[in-house]
Write a protein that holds these residues in place. Sequence first.
Motif, PDB file in Angstrom:
ATOM      1  N   GLU A  43      20.318 171.242  33.584  1.00 46.37           N
ATOM      2  CA  GLU A  43      21.784 171.139  32.839  1.00 46.37           C
ATOM      3  C   GLU A  43      22.681 170.357  34.003  1.00 46.37           C
ATOM      4  OE1 GLU A  43      19.995 173.744  32.601  1.00 46.37           O
ATOM      5  OE2 GLU A  43      20.080 174.183  30.403  1.00 46.37           O
ATOM      6  N   GLN A  44      22.701 170.747  35.244  1.00 41.46           N
ATOM      7  CA  GLN A  44      23.646 170.392  36.174  1.00 41.46           C
ATOM      8  C   GLN A  44      23.625 168.722  36.432  1.00 41.46           C
ATOM      9  OE1 GLN A  44      25.955 172.334  37.743  1.00 41.46           O
ATOM     10  NE2 GLN A  44      26.813 170.229  38.531  1.00 41.46           N
ATOM     11  N   LEU A  45      22.312 168.314  36.423  1.00 38.84           N
ATOM     12  CA  LEU A  45      22.079 166.839  36.462  1.00 38.84           C
ATOM     13  C   LEU A  45      22.602 166.282  35.550  1.00 38.84           C
ATOM     14  CD1 LEU A  45      20.227 164.537  37.907  1.00 38.84           C
ATOM     15  CD2 LEU A  45      18.811 164.709  36.045  1.00 38.84           C
ATOM     16  N   ILE A  46      22.479 166.694  34.041  1.00 39.92           N
ATOM     17  CA  ILE A  46      23.049 165.781  33.109  1.00 39.92           C
ATOM     18  C   ILE A  46      24.731 165.935  33.110  1.00 39.92           C
ATOM     19  CG2 ILE A  46      23.405 165.903  30.540  1.00 39.92           C
ATOM     20  CD1 ILE A  46      20.650 165.040  31.605  1.00 39.92           C
ATOM     21  N   ARG A  47      25.154 167.222  33.646  1.00 39.26           N
ATOM     22  CA  ARG A  47      26.519 167.239  33.760  1.00 39.26           C
ATOM     23  C   ARG A  47      27.216 166.251  34.837  1.00 39.26           C
ATOM     24  NH1 ARG A  47      26.525 172.313  35.120  1.00 39.26           N
ATOM     25  NH2 ARG A  47      26.360 173.119  32.945  1.00 39.26           N
ATOM     26  N   ASP A  48      26.429 166.012  35.936  1.00 37.51           N
ATOM     27  CA  ASP A  48      26.736 165.346  37.000  1.00 37.51           C
ATOM     28  C   ASP A  48      26.643 163.753  36.725  1.00 37.51           C
ATOM     29  OD1 ASP A  48      27.251 167.508  38.363  1.00 37.51           O
ATOM     30  OD2 ASP A  48      25.362 167.477  39.859  1.00 37.51           O
ATOM     31  N   VAL A  49      25.523 163.512  36.044  1.00 41.55           N
ATOM     32  CA  VAL A  49      25.460 161.894  35.858  1.00 41.55           C
ATOM     33  C   VAL A  49      25.890 161.284  34.600  1.00 41.55           C
ATOM     34  CG1 VAL A  49      23.354 160.175  35.593  1.00 41.55           C
ATOM     35  CG2 VAL A  49      23.381 162.032  37.293  1.00 41.55           C
ATOM     36  N   PHE A  50      26.036 162.227  33.492  1.00 36.10           N
ATOM     37  CA  PHE A  50      26.405 161.856  32.236  1.00 36.10           C
ATOM     38  C   PHE A  50      27.735 162.478  31.803  1.00 36.10           C
ATOM     39  CE2 PHE A  50      21.916 161.183  32.358  1.00 36.10           C
ATOM     40  CZ  PHE A  50      21.691 159.543  31.890  1.00 36.10           C
ATOM     41  N   ASP A  51      28.461 163.417  32.489  1.00 39.78           N
ATOM     42  CA  ASP A  51      29.591 164.346  32.224  1.00 39.78           C
ATOM     43  C   ASP A  51      29.431 164.841  30.783  1.00 39.78           C
ATOM     44  OD1 ASP A  51      32.046 165.051  32.669  1.00 39.78           O
ATOM     45  OD2 ASP A  51      33.141 163.430  31.946  1.00 39.78           O
ATOM     46  N   MET A  52      28.260 165.606  30.577  1.00 42.17           N
ATOM     47  CA  MET A  52      27.918 165.935  29.160  1.00 42.17           C
ATOM     48  C   MET A  52      27.523 167.435  29.561  1.00 42.17           C
ATOM     49  SD  MET A  52      25.529 164.461  26.116  1.00 42.17           S
ATOM     50  CE  MET A  52      23.796 164.623  27.453  1.00 42.17           C
ATOM     51  N   GLU A  53      27.546 168.294  28.640  1.00 41.43           N
ATOM     52  CA  GLU A  53      27.426 169.573  28.604  1.00 41.43           C
ATOM     53  C   GLU A  53      26.049 169.566  27.627  1.00 41.43           C
ATOM     54  OE1 GLU A  53      28.170 172.193  30.376  1.00 41.43           O
ATOM     55  OE2 GLU A  53      29.654 170.910  31.501  1.00 41.43           O
ATOM     56  N   CYS A  54      24.964 170.367  27.999  1.00 38.30           N
ATOM     57  CA  CYS A  54      23.549 170.347  27.420  1.00 38.30           C
ATOM     58  C   CYS A  54      22.956 171.477  27.462  1.00 38.30           C
ATOM     59  CB  CYS A  54      22.930 169.091  27.479  1.00 38.30           C
ATOM     60  SG  CYS A  54      22.138 169.203  29.277  1.00 38.30           S
ATOM     61  N   GLN A  55      21.860 171.781  26.913  1.00 37.81           N
ATOM     62  CA  GLN A  55      21.046 172.863  27.094  1.00 37.81           C
ATOM     63  C   GLN A  55      19.693 172.013  27.542  1.00 37.81           C
ATOM     64  OE1 GLN A  55      20.781 176.151  24.334  1.00 37.81           O
ATOM     65  NE2 GLN A  55      18.898 176.783  24.965  1.00 37.81           N
ATOM     66  N   ILE A  56      19.025 172.625  28.370  1.00 37.45           N
ATOM     67  CA  ILE A  56      17.515 172.015  28.553  1.00 37.45           C
ATOM     68  C   ILE A  56      16.320 173.033  28.088  1.00 37.45           C
ATOM     69  CG2 ILE A  56      15.960 171.095  30.211  1.00 37.45           C
ATOM     70  CD1 ILE A  56      18.234 169.448  30.004  1.00 37.45           C
ATOM     71  N   ALA A  57      15.743 172.526  27.264  1.00 37.53           N
ATOM     72  CA  ALA A  57      14.478 173.404  26.850  1.00 37.53           C
ATOM     73  C   ALA A  57      13.043 172.567  26.945  1.00 37.53           C
ATOM     74  CB  ALA A  57      14.836 173.616  25.508  1.00 37.53           C
ATOM     75  N   ALA A  58      12.103 173.357  26.950  1.00 36.57           N
ATOM     76  CA  ALA A  58      10.774 172.549  26.944  1.00 36.57           C
ATOM     77  C   ALA A  58      10.507 171.891  25.635  1.00 36.57           C
ATOM     78  CB  ALA A  58       9.637 173.670  27.391  1.00 36.57           C
ATOM     79  N   ASP A  59      10.144 170.399  25.703  1.00 40.15           N
ATOM     80  CA  ASP A  59       9.506 169.754  24.555  1.00 40.15           C
ATOM     81  C   ASP A  59       8.513 170.357  24.043  1.00 40.15           C
ATOM     82  OD1 ASP A  59       7.828 167.981  23.058  1.00 40.15           O
ATOM     83  OD2 ASP A  59       9.233 166.320  23.941  1.00 40.15           O
ATOM     84  N   PRO A  60       8.490 170.940  22.679  1.00 39.55           N
ATOM     85  CA  PRO A  60       7.281 171.765  21.967  1.00 39.55           C
ATOM     86  C   PRO A  60       5.900 171.187  21.965  1.00 39.55           C
ATOM     87  CG  PRO A  60       9.043 170.994  20.356  1.00 39.55           C
ATOM     88  CD  PRO A  60       9.519 170.655  21.876  1.00 39.55           C
TER      89      PRO A  60
END
Length: 264
Positions: free
Chosen positions: A230-247
């Motif tokens: 989540e921190q990488l996506i926030r830093d690089v893309f300025d976006m909030e997200c949730q990271i899950a495992a690809d099923p």
Amino acid sequence: MSVIQANKLTLSYGKNEIFSNLDLLIPKGEITVFIGSNGCGKSTILRSIARLLKPQEGTILLEGTDIARLSSKEIAKRLAILPQGPIAPEGLTVHQLVKQGRYPYQSFLQQWSVEDEKAVKRALEVTHLTELSSRSVDSLSGGQRQRAWIAMTLAQNTPTLLLDEPTTFLDMTHQIDILDLLFELNEKENRTIAMVLHDINLACRYAHHIVAVKDGRVHAKGRPEAIVNEQLIRDVFDMECQIAADPIFGTPLCIPHGKGRKIR
């Protein structure tokens, strides 16, 4: 072990400096994917590696040799690049396009050979384009056209492939077809592949090694499972997200926060 090593690069377009003091490694025999927001310089890195853009400072080593000391034909025998949105001349057939990949092997003394013909035939077979070889490139669908360009790079018979956004403008089915093809080339032929992708989830699924670019520097690099959070996506893309495992694959799956329709 790395195939490509960039040391202390300064890269610019005109007076606009894109990167300064950039260090980078492309691991041999793996798929490396560059991610980052639009305009962050991902394509600039690929162009410099292929010697399409000359660094203001620093060196780029291809298999241990400074590319500045190599001839264009020598580079083209070791490395093939597919830029974003290539355009073929009107009326050019798939077979004629793929033949262009053999130009590094042609000279006044070395004309078209049986080996050249075998390379073209094999490139068409691998990309499943044999039956379309007499069709004009501009008559193909987007996915078929992209496979034709990839076939041209394969005809170069280089151990390393660079691709700038190879899935752009393709629907989901054709995106997966192209990425599966590249994955098979890596798995079965040990080709080193470096490419730019915009889809974070596809990057995580197909990459062995990810390079996240932000503000003229490499923000993070490593295996998807190790760096994509989540921190990488926030830093690089300025976006909030949730990271899950690809099923299916277990790789990081980015689920963006947003204002989509809620299930009632």
